[in-house]
Design a protein around this motif. Sequence first.
Motif, PDB file in Angstrom:
ATOM      1  N   MET A 130       0.791  -1.052  -0.081  1.00 39.80           N
ATOM      2  CA  MET A 130       0.101  -0.002  -0.100  1.00 39.80           C
ATOM      3  C   MET A 130       0.886   1.427  -0.042  1.00 39.80           C
ATOM      4  O   MET A 130       1.857   1.357   0.841  1.00 39.80           O
ATOM      5  CB  MET A 130      -0.835   0.073   1.269  1.00 39.80           C
ATOM      6  N   LYS A 131       0.683   2.235  -0.955  1.00 40.92           N
ATOM      7  CA  LYS A 131       1.377   3.502  -1.011  1.00 40.92           C
ATOM      8  C   LYS A 131       0.477   4.440  -0.668  1.00 40.92           C
ATOM      9  O   LYS A 131      -0.786   4.620  -0.669  1.00 40.92           O
ATOM     10  CB  LYS A 131       1.936   3.652  -2.423  1.00 40.92           C
ATOM     11  N   GLU A 132       1.050   5.547   0.248  1.00 38.93           N
ATOM     12  CA  GLU A 132       0.450   6.608   0.687  1.00 38.93           C
ATOM     13  C   GLU A 132       1.395   7.957   0.230  1.00 38.93           C
ATOM     14  O   GLU A 132       2.493   7.853   0.443  1.00 38.93           O
ATOM     15  CB  GLU A 132       0.366   6.674   2.228  1.00 38.93           C
ATOM     16  N   ILE A 133       0.392   9.072  -0.341  1.00 40.50           N
ATOM     17  CA  ILE A 133       1.108  10.119  -0.395  1.00 40.50           C
ATOM     18  C   ILE A 133       0.738  11.302   0.080  1.00 40.50           C
ATOM     19  O   ILE A 133      -0.588  11.570   0.144  1.00 40.50           O
ATOM     20  CB  ILE A 133       0.973  10.510  -1.917  1.00 40.50           C
ATOM     21  N   PHE A 134       1.272  12.006   0.938  1.00 42.24           N
ATOM     22  CA  PHE A 134       0.683  13.029   1.982  1.00 42.24           C
ATOM     23  C   PHE A 134       1.336  14.594   1.350  1.00 42.24           C
ATOM     24  O   PHE A 134       2.507  14.457   0.883  1.00 42.24           O
ATOM     25  CB  PHE A 134       1.359  12.917   3.296  1.00 42.24           C
ATOM     26  N   ILE A 135       0.421  15.406   1.130  1.00 42.40           N
ATOM     27  CA  ILE A 135       0.587  16.603   0.620  1.00 42.40           C
ATOM     28  C   ILE A 135       0.201  17.653   1.489  1.00 42.40           C
ATOM     29  O   ILE A 135      -1.095  17.933   1.788  1.00 42.40           O
ATOM     30  CB  ILE A 135      -0.121  16.724  -0.914  1.00 42.40           C
TER      31      ILE A 135
ATOM     32  N   GLY B 183       3.918   1.545   5.141  1.00 40.94           N
ATOM     33  CA  GLY B 183       3.998   2.200   6.481  1.00 40.94           C
ATOM     34  C   GLY B 183       5.512   2.781   6.619  1.00 40.94           C
ATOM     35  O   GLY B 183       6.032   3.315   7.638  1.00 40.94           O
ATOM     36  N   LYS B 184       6.425   2.840   5.596  1.00 36.92           N
ATOM     37  CA  LYS B 184       7.739   3.265   5.678  1.00 36.92           C
ATOM     38  C   LYS B 184       8.014   4.630   4.705  1.00 36.92           C
ATOM     39  O   LYS B 184       7.856   4.532   3.656  1.00 36.92           O
ATOM     40  CB  LYS B 184       8.845   2.324   5.394  1.00 36.92           C
ATOM     41  N   LEU B 185       8.381   5.705   5.376  1.00 41.17           N
ATOM     42  CA  LEU B 185       8.642   7.080   4.652  1.00 41.17           C
ATOM     43  C   LEU B 185       9.994   6.635   3.718  1.00 41.17           C
ATOM     44  O   LEU B 185      10.816   6.180   3.969  1.00 41.17           O
ATOM     45  CB  LEU B 185       9.211   8.010   5.731  1.00 41.17           C
ATOM     46  N   VAL B 186       9.611   6.553   2.197  1.00 39.51           N
ATOM     47  CA  VAL B 186      10.468   6.419   1.316  1.00 39.51           C
ATOM     48  C   VAL B 186      10.956   7.640   0.208  1.00 39.51           C
ATOM     49  O   VAL B 186      12.167   7.631  -0.332  1.00 39.51           O
ATOM     50  CB  VAL B 186      10.082   5.198   0.320  1.00 39.51           C
ATOM     51  N   GLU B 187      10.333   8.743   0.505  1.00 43.94           N
ATOM     52  CA  GLU B 187      10.576   9.881  -0.318  1.00 43.94           C
ATOM     53  C   GLU B 187       9.951  10.846   0.200  1.00 43.94           C
ATOM     54  O   GLU B 187       8.949  11.097   0.903  1.00 43.94           O
ATOM     55  CB  GLU B 187      10.130   9.698  -1.682  1.00 43.94           C
ATOM     56  N   SER B 188      10.854  12.281   0.151  1.00 37.96           N
ATOM     57  CA  SER B 188      10.310  13.503   0.758  1.00 37.96           C
ATOM     58  C   SER B 188      10.731  14.553  -0.192  1.00 37.96           C
ATOM     59  O   SER B 188      11.951  14.653  -0.366  1.00 37.96           O
ATOM     60  CB  SER B 188      10.915  13.863   2.243  1.00 37.96           C
ATOM     61  N   ILE B 189       9.916  15.499  -0.621  1.00 41.39           N
ATOM     62  CA  ILE B 189      10.100  16.575  -1.332  1.00 41.39           C
ATOM     63  C   ILE B 189       9.511  17.739  -0.642  1.00 41.39           C
ATOM     64  O   ILE B 189       8.622  17.874  -0.215  1.00 41.39           O
ATOM     65  CB  ILE B 189       9.649  16.404  -2.705  1.00 41.39           C
TER      66      ILE B 189
ATOM     67  N   ILE C 287      -3.163   3.219  -4.060  1.00 41.72           N
ATOM     68  CA  ILE C 287      -2.802   4.607  -3.640  1.00 41.72           C
ATOM     69  C   ILE C 287      -3.662   5.492  -2.852  1.00 41.72           C
ATOM     70  O   ILE C 287      -4.701   5.481  -3.394  1.00 41.72           O
ATOM     71  CB  ILE C 287      -1.840   5.405  -4.631  1.00 41.72           C
ATOM     72  N   LYS C 288      -3.155   5.857  -1.656  1.00 45.62           N
ATOM     73  CA  LYS C 288      -4.040   6.838  -1.020  1.00 45.62           C
ATOM     74  C   LYS C 288      -3.626   8.115  -0.890  1.00 45.62           C
ATOM     75  O   LYS C 288      -2.332   8.431  -0.588  1.00 45.62           O
ATOM     76  CB  LYS C 288      -4.421   6.382   0.458  1.00 45.62           C
TER      77      LYS C 288
ATOM     78  N   ILE D  50      -5.961  12.785 -11.168  1.00 46.57           N
ATOM     79  CA  ILE D  50      -6.077  11.293 -11.179  1.00 46.57           C
ATOM     80  C   ILE D  50      -7.422  10.916 -11.509  1.00 46.57           C
ATOM     81  O   ILE D  50      -7.843   9.825 -11.417  1.00 46.57           O
ATOM     82  CB  ILE D  50      -5.769  11.092  -9.814  1.00 46.57           C
ATOM     83  N   GLU D  51      -8.370  11.920 -12.176  1.00 46.07           N
ATOM     84  CA  GLU D  51      -9.464  11.290 -12.393  1.00 46.07           C
ATOM     85  C   GLU D  51      -9.576  10.065 -13.459  1.00 46.07           C
ATOM     86  O   GLU D  51      -8.859  10.167 -14.649  1.00 46.07           O
ATOM     87  CB  GLU D  51     -10.348  12.608 -13.394  1.00 46.07           C
ATOM     88  N   GLY D  52     -10.275   9.171 -13.388  1.00 53.48           N
ATOM     89  CA  GLY D  52     -10.346   7.976 -14.152  1.00 53.48           C
ATOM     90  C   GLY D  52      -9.475   7.039 -13.762  1.00 53.48           C
ATOM     91  O   GLY D  52      -9.626   5.537 -14.236  1.00 53.48           O
ATOM     92  N   GLU D  53      -8.582   7.353 -12.569  1.00 49.21           N
ATOM     93  CA  GLU D  53      -7.963   6.246 -12.011  1.00 49.21           C
ATOM     94  C   GLU D  53      -8.457   5.452 -10.885  1.00 49.21           C
ATOM     95  O   GLU D  53      -8.657   6.071  -9.892  1.00 49.21           O
ATOM     96  CB  GLU D  53      -6.319   6.880 -11.611  1.00 49.21           C
ATOM     97  N   GLU D  54      -8.882   4.111 -11.085  1.00 43.98           N
ATOM     98  CA  GLU D  54      -9.842   3.644 -10.263  1.00 43.98           C
ATOM     99  C   GLU D  54      -8.757   3.022  -8.882  1.00 43.98           C
ATOM    100  O   GLU D  54      -9.672   2.792  -7.951  1.00 43.98           O
ATOM    101  CB  GLU D  54     -10.130   2.172 -11.041  1.00 43.98           C
ATOM    102  N   ASN D  55      -7.542   2.945  -8.866  1.00 43.08           N
ATOM    103  CA  ASN D  55      -6.925   2.265  -7.596  1.00 43.08           C
ATOM    104  C   ASN D  55      -6.415   3.610  -6.832  1.00 43.08           C
ATOM    105  O   ASN D  55      -5.767   3.242  -5.910  1.00 43.08           O
ATOM    106  CB  ASN D  55      -5.730   1.331  -8.354  1.00 43.08           C
ATOM    107  N   LEU D  56      -6.977   4.637  -7.200  1.00 41.85           N
ATOM    108  CA  LEU D  56      -6.482   5.762  -6.330  1.00 41.85           C
ATOM    109  C   LEU D  56      -7.708   6.319  -5.360  1.00 41.85           C
ATOM    110  O   LEU D  56      -8.923   6.532  -5.754  1.00 41.85           O
ATOM    111  CB  LEU D  56      -6.057   6.884  -7.183  1.00 41.85           C
TER     112      LEU D  56
END
Length: 479
Positions: free
Chosen positions: A1-6, A21-27, A208-209, A225-231
Amino acid sequence: MKEIFIERKEFLLRIGIRENGKLVESIVEEKKNEPIIGEIYKGRIKNILPSINSVFIDLGLNKEGYMYYSEELKAKGLKKGQDILVEVIKEPLNDKGAKLSSKVSIPGKYIVLNCYEKGINFSKRITDKQKKNEILDNIKLIDNVGITIRTEGANASIEEINKELNKLYLEFENLDRNMKYSPDIKKLYGEDLSLFKILRNSIGKESIKIYVDNKNDFDKVGSFIEGEENLTLEMYSGIRNLFDVYGLEKELLKLRHNKVNLPCGGYIVIDKTEAMYVIDVNSGKNVKGKSFNKTILETNLEAAEEIGSQIRVRNLSGIILIDFIDMRDRNQKSIVMNTLEESLSSDKGNIKIFPFTELDLVQIARKRQGKSIYEYMEENCGLCKGNGMILKLSYIQGLIRNEILRIQEENSIECFYIEVDSIYRERIQGDLFNFITEIEGLNKEIYLNYVDNIEGFKVEPLIFQSQKDNVSSYRVSLN
């Protein structure tokens, strides 16, 4: 499971990515009056200096940009005062302005539109001739743009490629109109480049959440992300920072430590010099094995895997030099290099890895995207006058605010005793009202004490009158 926090504040955008559950990237991207890589501007030629093969261009910002005065540009007969479309390929550094290119492109996930060029090109990594012919037979050339099929395009359907092509062409048409008819020199393309690049590179077949903390980003990301079913997209509306609520702040603070331990007992040390990042690999406590060569290989392999993770999560860029433990066996070097390449394989289009040197050093060049964690969290220590680094006061204020709001949320407390390292005393006292405002303390009782050599700060709720009496001399008065 991937999570993106903005998480977005007025002048700061932070993006964190977690996988399982592990932080893998930060911008981190700060909004300021400076160009960033990938932005496209309508500029005006201020000067042409053939002696140094440079063209200087006014972008409507504080500093002029510059680009190489190539034979191709000379053939076009550029003149001083002429308007020109340019893309930023290197950000400003110290007194030097942004490096620019007259070759301008608009990137997508599957293709890149090359403005005012012709033809269809393919990524060098696409070797399937049948797929190439399929694309060539089903993609129509469009006026004023060339098309480059990206590596990811080889895995996309013709329908997906054409859909993206139409979307990017609309952006080109808007850019083209502004270039031709707008009298002003200004940025024409490039709002939230980091955000959309992260979304493009992250979207795949996995679930992805995405979390955002404001309505504007909710609408912007939702449209993308419109039309992307897995998001799935969720808007956080609490008063504490998004990163604080979901625990990313604590994970980022841990990254200030330059030493990272490896499972085998070895460790890596990450240091920053003025010119580059240097990563040193050490065997540490990994001395149990009887075979010295196996011990070295095990440590270097674990280091290679961890280094890939640390480069992404710390957002290191520029030149990165890795000093692996010496290996005499060429086969071992190949195994370690393959592991390093695999650990950085998800860093699409950002990175180039060079072979081992004679000294067993590996060089990496990584494109800059936003700030490293050090740049926005730390500043030079004014007391030691050396190479020491401390947390930025602005960052400390944000952490204190988060802690106050968390305690208040849980216990409805309005009185707080705060300890801050005395290194910040002069700046805080110089603008005490701003400090209290930034920590959400204007409508609260704040007791502020400066203490030598503490790790940043401490926040303690004051529940009983006896607690207040004990620290009464530290009560803040703004009258």
